[in-house]
Design a protein around this motif. Structure first.
Motif, PDB file in Angstrom:
ATOM      1  N   THR A   1       0.844  -1.195   0.000  1.00  0.00           N
ATOM      2  CA  THR A   1       0.000   0.000   0.000  1.00  0.00           C
ATOM      3  C   THR A   1       0.876   1.241   0.000  1.00  0.00           C
TER       4      THR A   1
ATOM      5  N   MET B   1       1.305   3.841   1.732  1.00  0.00           N
ATOM      6  CA  MET B   1       1.209   4.608   2.963  1.00  0.00           C
ATOM      7  C   MET B   1       2.485   5.420   3.177  1.00  0.00           C
TER       8      MET B   1
ATOM      9  N   PHE C   1      -2.530   6.914   5.388  1.00  0.00           N
ATOM     10  CA  PHE C   1      -2.985   6.039   4.318  1.00  0.00           C
ATOM     11  C   PHE C   1      -3.798   6.818   3.290  1.00  0.00           C
TER      12      PHE C   1
ATOM     13  N   MET D   1      -1.915  -3.835   6.451  1.00  0.00           N
ATOM     14  CA  MET D   1      -2.312  -2.634   5.712  1.00  0.00           C
ATOM     15  C   MET D   1      -2.736  -3.007   4.298  1.00  0.00           C
TER      16      MET D   1
ATOM     17  N   GLU E   1      -6.202  -2.561   2.134  1.00  0.00           N
ATOM     18  CA  GLU E   1      -6.105  -1.974   0.795  1.00  0.00           C
ATOM     19  C   GLU E   1      -6.822  -2.818  -0.250  1.00  0.00           C
TER      20      GLU E   1
ATOM     21  N   GLY F   1      -2.207  -3.823  11.436  1.00  0.00           N
ATOM     22  CA  GLY F   1      -2.200  -3.001  10.235  1.00  0.00           C
ATOM     23  C   GLY F   1      -2.903  -1.681  10.458  1.00  0.00           C
ATOM     24  N   GLY F   2      -3.503  -1.168   9.398  1.00  0.00           N
ATOM     25  CA  GLY F   2      -4.216   0.096   9.497  1.00  0.00           C
ATOM     26  C   GLY F   2      -4.689   0.547   8.136  1.00  0.00           C
ATOM     27  N   ASP F   3      -5.507   1.579   8.133  1.00  0.00           N
ATOM     28  CA  ASP F   3      -6.051   2.115   6.890  1.00  0.00           C
ATOM     29  C   ASP F   3      -6.556   3.517   7.181  1.00  0.00           C
TER      30      ASP F   3
ATOM     31  N   HIS G   1      -4.158   2.567  15.211  1.00  0.00           N
ATOM     32  CA  HIS G   1      -4.531   2.419  13.803  1.00  0.00           C
ATOM     33  C   HIS G   1      -5.643   1.384  13.623  1.00  0.00           C
TER      34      HIS G   1
END
Length: 265
Positions: free
Chosen positions: A110, A112, A126, A167, A171, A188-190, A219
C-alpha cells in the motif's frame, strides 16, 4: 488492464493436468511460482490441498507478509503463518489453495506514508484514492487470474496479513470488496475514510498488540470504530501483552479458520 500471462512452477503446471503428479500435492509443500505480466512480476508460493482434484472447487486464501519479508528470494514471506496451513489436521479439515506472495524490495502493498514524533513513535498515513502500487497491482492481477481458474471457489476467497500485509489487507478489500468473503488484518491500518468501501461487504477480524511500538494499536482501533460507524460489525482482538508480533497469537487462534471459512459470498 489485466495481465494475461500466468507462470507457475513445472510441478504446479503438471499438477493441474496429470493425475500422477496430483498425488504429489499430498506432500505438504509450498511450491515456487511466478506471476508475470508485460511490465512486472510477482513471486509467490502456493500450497494446494491434499489430493488436489482440478475438477473440484476450493477456497482461495491470500496471506500478505510484512516489510521485513520483502525481497526476491521467494522464501522470506513464509516466515510467519505458513506453518499453520501446513498442519495435517488443518489441511484435512480446511482444504484450500493458499498463496503467499512476496512484495519486491522497491515496492509495498500500500502507498502509505509515515512520520516519527519527538519520542520516536511512528504514525502512518494512508491514501484514499491513490493508484495501486506496482506490488498491489500485480497482486490484484494475480488474484483475477486465479478467479478465472475452474478449481477456485469464487464464493470463498479470503485475505489476511501482518503489519505492512495487514495494511495491504485493508487496501485490497477496499479495491475488491465484491470478491473477498472475509479478511483478517493483523497490526495493520487504513484511512478511516476507506471503511465505507468494505464495512458492509467484507467481514473482518482485526488483531493488534496493545504494546505495539511499531504500528500503534490506535490504527486498528480507529478502523474498528470507522467500520462500525459505516454499518459493519468487525471482530477485534487487542492482545494486552503483545507488541508488534501479535501475529503469533493471531495465527494460533483456534477459531481463526472456523471463523474464516464460515463466511461465503
Amino acid at each position: 488492464m489485466r495481465a494475461k500471462l500466468f507462470s507457475v512452477s513445472l510441478l504446479t503446471i503438471a499438477a493441474m493436468a496429470s493425475s500422477s503428479i496430483l498425488k504429489a500435492q499430498t506432500t505438504p509443500n509450498f511450491e515456487r511460482a511466478m506471476y508475470t505480466s508485460k511490465t512486472d512480476t510477482l513471486a509467490y508460493r502456493i500450497l494446494f490441498p491434499q489430493n488436489f482434484d482440478p475438477t473440484k472447487k476450493y477456497p482461495l486464501i491470500l496471506v500478505l507478509h510484512g516489510s521485513g519479508e520483502k525481497g526476491d528470494d521467494n522464501e522470506a514471506q513464509l516466515k510467519y503463518g505458513a506453518s499453520l496451513f501446513l498442519k495435517s489436521a488443518i489441511r484435512e479439515q480446511y482444504p484450500a489453495i493458499v498463496i503467499f506472495p512476496q512484495c519486491p524490495k522497491n515496492s509495498s502493498w500500500t502507498d502509505m506514508q509515515s512520520t516519527k514524533d519527538s519520542t520516536g513513535n511512528r504514525k502512518f498515513f494512508f491514501p484514499t484514492d491513490a493508484k495501486p502500487t506496482k506490488a498491489m497491482q500485480a497482486l490484484l492481477d494475480l488474484t483475477d487470474e486465479f478467479l478465472d481458474k475452474p478449481f477456485v471457489n469464487k464464493h470463498q476467497v479470503y485475505v489476511g496479513g501482518l503489519s505492512m500485509g495487514g495494511m495491504g489487507t485493508f487496501e485490497i478489500i477496499g479495491r475488491k470488496p465484491q470478491i473477498f468473503a472475509a479478511a483478517f488484518p493483523m497490526c495493520g491500518g487504513d484511512n478511516s475514510l476507506n471503511a465505507k468501501k468494505y464495512a458492509k461487504k467484507v467481514p473482518l477480524w482485526i488483531f493488534h498488540g496493545a504494546k505495539d511500538n511499531t504500528v500503534s494499536p490506535d490504527h486498528s482501533i480507529v478502523m474498528v470504530d470507522a467500520i462500525k460507524a459505516a454499518g459493519g460489525d468487525p471482530k477485534f482482538t487487542l492482545y494486552p501483552n503483545d507488541g508488534h508480533n501479535c501475529w503469533d497469537d493471531a495465527f494460533a487462534e483456534p477459531e481463526l479458520l472456523p471463523w474464516l471459512f464460515s463466511h461465503t459470498k
